[in-house]
Design a protein around this motif. Structure first.
Motif, PDB file in Angstrom:
ATOM      1  N   ILE A 268       5.961   9.889  27.812  1.00 31.67           N
ATOM      2  CA  ILE A 268       5.753  11.056  26.935  1.00 31.67           C
ATOM      3  C   ILE A 268       6.460  10.894  25.590  1.00 31.67           C
ATOM      4  N   ASP A 269       6.959   9.683  25.333  1.00 29.91           N
ATOM      5  CA  ASP A 269       7.607   9.366  24.053  1.00 29.91           C
ATOM      6  C   ASP A 269       8.884  10.176  23.812  1.00 29.91           C
ATOM      7  N   LEU A 270       9.577  10.515  24.875  1.00 26.86           N
ATOM      8  CA  LEU A 270      10.832  11.241  24.740  1.00 26.86           C
ATOM      9  C   LEU A 270      12.009  10.273  24.595  1.00 26.86           C
ATOM     10  N   PHE A 271      11.994   9.203  25.373  1.00 25.69           N
ATOM     11  CA  PHE A 271      13.035   8.176  25.301  1.00 25.69           C
ATOM     12  C   PHE A 271      12.388   6.851  25.688  1.00 25.69           C
ATOM     13  N   LYS A 272      12.167   6.022  24.671  1.00 28.85           N
ATOM     14  CA  LYS A 272      11.439   4.777  24.904  1.00 28.85           C
ATOM     15  C   LYS A 272      12.405   3.584  24.923  1.00 28.85           C
ATOM     16  N   PRO A 273      12.075   2.550  25.671  1.00 33.65           N
ATOM     17  CA  PRO A 273      12.926   1.350  25.702  1.00 33.65           C
ATOM     18  C   PRO A 273      12.875   0.625  24.362  1.00 33.65           C
ATOM     19  N   ALA A 274      13.927  -0.110  24.100  1.00 34.97           N
ATOM     20  CA  ALA A 274      13.975  -0.881  22.857  1.00 34.97           C
ATOM     21  C   ALA A 274      13.047  -2.091  22.921  1.00 34.97           C
ATOM     22  N   TYR A 275      12.820  -2.564  24.124  1.00 34.83           N
ATOM     23  CA  TYR A 275      11.988  -3.773  24.279  1.00 34.83           C
ATOM     24  C   TYR A 275      11.313  -3.751  25.640  1.00 34.83           C
ATOM     25  N   VAL A 276      10.043  -4.143  25.678  1.00 34.21           N
ATOM     26  CA  VAL A 276       9.297  -4.271  26.926  1.00 34.21           C
ATOM     27  C   VAL A 276       8.789  -5.709  27.008  1.00 34.21           C
ATOM     28  N   ASP A 277       9.169  -6.400  28.051  1.00 31.51           N
ATOM     29  CA  ASP A 277       8.751  -7.791  28.242  1.00 31.51           C
ATOM     30  C   ASP A 277       7.231  -7.818  28.449  1.00 31.51           C
ATOM     31  N   PRO A 278       6.514  -8.521  27.587  1.00 36.38           N
ATOM     32  CA  PRO A 278       5.049  -8.530  27.706  1.00 36.38           C
ATOM     33  C   PRO A 278       4.539  -9.219  28.964  1.00 36.38           C
ATOM     34  N   ASP A 279       5.342 -10.094  29.541  1.00 32.16           N
ATOM     35  CA  ASP A 279       4.915 -10.805  30.731  1.00 32.16           C
ATOM     36  C   ASP A 279       5.201 -10.012  32.014  1.00 32.16           C
ATOM     37  N   THR A 280       6.400  -9.451  32.093  1.00 36.63           N
ATOM     38  CA  THR A 280       6.800  -8.742  33.318  1.00 36.63           C
ATOM     39  C   THR A 280       6.649  -7.220  33.210  1.00 36.63           C
ATOM     40  N   ASN A 281       6.487  -6.730  31.984  1.00 38.39           N
ATOM     41  CA  ASN A 281       6.421  -5.285  31.711  1.00 38.39           C
ATOM     42  C   ASN A 281       7.735  -4.578  32.038  1.00 38.39           C
ATOM     43  N   TYR A 282       8.820  -5.347  32.136  1.00 43.69           N
ATOM     44  CA  TYR A 282      10.131  -4.757  32.375  1.00 43.69           C
ATOM     45  C   TYR A 282      10.625  -4.079  31.100  1.00 43.69           C
ATOM     46  N   ARG A 283      11.276  -2.944  31.288  1.00 43.61           N
ATOM     47  CA  ARG A 283      11.835  -2.195  30.169  1.00 43.61           C
ATOM     48  C   ARG A 283      13.298  -2.567  29.973  1.00 43.61           C
ATOM     49  N   TYR A 284      13.690  -2.676  28.693  1.00 38.75           N
ATOM     50  CA  TYR A 284      15.074  -2.980  28.353  1.00 38.75           C
ATOM     51  C   TYR A 284      15.533  -2.007  27.269  1.00 38.75           C
ATOM     52  N   TYR A 285      16.801  -1.603  27.386  1.00 37.19           N
ATOM     53  CA  TYR A 285      17.352  -0.597  26.478  1.00 37.19           C
ATOM     54  C   TYR A 285      18.572  -1.160  25.778  1.00 37.19           C
ATOM     55  N   LYS A 286      18.714  -0.802  24.496  1.00 39.55           N
ATOM     56  CA  LYS A 286      19.861  -1.255  23.716  1.00 39.55           C
ATOM     57  C   LYS A 286      21.067  -0.345  23.969  1.00 39.55           C
ATOM     58  N   ASP A 287      22.234  -0.931  23.866  1.00 38.16           N
ATOM     59  CA  ASP A 287      23.474  -0.182  24.041  1.00 38.16           C
ATOM     60  C   ASP A 287      23.554   0.986  23.059  1.00 38.16           C
ATOM     61  N   SER A 288      23.059   0.765  21.834  1.00 39.91           N
ATOM     62  CA  SER A 288      23.193   1.769  20.779  1.00 39.91           C
ATOM     63  C   SER A 288      22.272   2.970  20.964  1.00 39.91           C
ATOM     64  N   GLN A 289      21.299   2.879  21.862  1.00 35.51           N
ATOM     65  CA  GLN A 289      20.379   4.007  22.047  1.00 35.51           C
ATOM     66  C   GLN A 289      20.703   4.845  23.286  1.00 35.51           C
ATOM     67  N   ILE A 290      21.670   4.405  24.091  1.00 36.14           N
ATOM     68  CA  ILE A 290      21.985   5.121  25.326  1.00 36.14           C
ATOM     69  C   ILE A 290      22.484   6.533  25.035  1.00 36.14           C
ATOM     70  N   TYR A 291      23.155   6.706  23.873  1.00 31.75           N
ATOM     71  CA  TYR A 291      23.707   8.037  23.562  1.00 31.75           C
ATOM     72  C   TYR A 291      22.608   9.089  23.436  1.00 31.75           C
ATOM     73  N   LEU A 292      21.363   8.631  23.141  1.00 31.71           N
ATOM     74  CA  LEU A 292      20.258   9.582  22.996  1.00 31.71           C
ATOM     75  C   LEU A 292      19.979  10.330  24.299  1.00 31.71           C
ATOM     76  N   LEU A 293      20.371   9.708  25.400  1.00 33.00           N
ATOM     77  CA  LEU A 293      20.154  10.371  26.690  1.00 33.00           C
ATOM     78  C   LEU A 293      21.124  11.536  26.895  1.00 33.00           C
ATOM     79  N   ASP A 294      22.220  11.551  26.145  1.00 32.05           N
ATOM     80  CA  ASP A 294      23.181  12.645  26.282  1.00 32.05           C
ATOM     81  C   ASP A 294      22.534  13.979  25.929  1.00 32.05           C
ATOM     82  N   ILE A 295      21.807  14.013  24.799  1.00 32.74           N
ATOM     83  CA  ILE A 295      21.180  15.263  24.389  1.00 32.74           C
ATOM     84  C   ILE A 295      20.061  15.648  25.346  1.00 32.74           C
TER      85      ILE A 295
END
Length: 291
Positions: free
Chosen positions: A28-55
């Protein structure tokens, strides 16, 4: 220095949000991963964006819908302050509502406890009663002989629009007189106890809020609606007042209380009559009855 990336599982453990929720936030585009591996479709998140989950967690905690969270994320400071002020008002309303429910439950328990402490049926007793706020309407010629018919239809229709335990039932008010026959008894008003402020806001032109005042009362309870039993108990009440030379300072308040609500049991009622009398200086002998 290369920024560290976290898997969705690691983020889930780190911020205590389920993997399922994080995937949904992505959709729903509320909190998106910083990178999605095109081969495995695994989601990865940057350290600097974790604070967005606080709000997001904070907004979820105060009950903000997910769609509204997306709007809040883009608010500037002043707009965010206004948003929090509005949320504060909503929380206050919920608290007031819960406090109202708490009071309704407490009153229901108090009424049931009072019934348990009644003396023997048909026995006159003294009681110091608390004030009761009531909604009343003119009775228009109704008398005790049709007490179970359409007598309370107006109040029942009114009370049905509100919620709450109505274990104190409905009541009638009639003047204190040395009645000699039941045909002389005519109700002046019908009433029902106020349960919530919502009831008061729904008052119609032919209803009004008033009070049964606190004070010393002479009371009697009985469980028969037959006219002859009704009048016998009324006479007991009147005779007690006269025999003890008490000064009556109110009308007679009569309450009709349902004993059970099961459709599989026979209908049972309890009728209580009470008259307020002037208090004597010897108040210590008064039998306390908590409403």
């Amino acid at each position: 220095m290369k920024e560290k990336l976290y898997t969705i599982g690691e983020v889930s453990k780190l911020v205590n949000i389920s993997i399922k929720a994080l995937r949904y936030y992505d959709r729903i585009d509320l909190f998106k991963p910083a990178y999605v591996d095109p081969d495995t479709n695994y989601r990865y998140y940057k350290d600097s964006q974790i604070y967005l989950l606080d709000i997001i967690k904070s907004l979820k905690y105060i009950g903000t819908p997910l769609e509204e969270m997306k709007k809040v994320q883009g608010l500037k400071r002043d707009d965010f302050f206004s948003f929090l002020t509005e949320q504060e008002k909503n929380v206050r309303k919920k608290i007031d509502f819960l406090l109202e429910i708490e009071q309704i439950i407490a009153n229901a328990k108090k009424g049931l406890q009072r019934q348990k402490e009644y003396p023997a049926l048909g026995e006159v007793f003294l009681s110091y009663e608390e004030e009761i706020q009531i909604i009343q309407t003119k009775a228009e010629g109704i008398d005790p002989k049709n007490i179970l018919n359409a007598s309370y239809s107006k109040l029942k229709k009114f009370a049905a629009s509100t919620e709450g335990f109505r274990n104190n039932g409905y009541g009638a008010i009639f003047s204190y007189q040395p009645y000699k026959h039941i045909d002389e008894v005519t109700y002046r008003y019908l009433f029902t106890p106020v349960l919530t402020n919502k009831q008061i806001s729904l008052l119609t032109q032919d209803t009004e809020v008033t009070k049964i005042p606190q004070g010393k009362y002479v009371c009697i309870t009985f469980n028969s609606v037959l006219p002859e039993d009704y009048f016998l108990n009324l006479q007991k009440l009147i005779n007690y007042v006269e025999d003890h030379q008490l000064t009556v300072i109110s009308d007679i308040y009569e309450s009709l209380i349902h004993i059970n609500y099961s459709p599989n049991q026979q209908e049972e009622y309890l009728i209580e009559m009470r008259i307020r009398v002037a208090e004597s200086t010897n108040k210590g002998k008064l039998k306390e009855q908590n409403t």
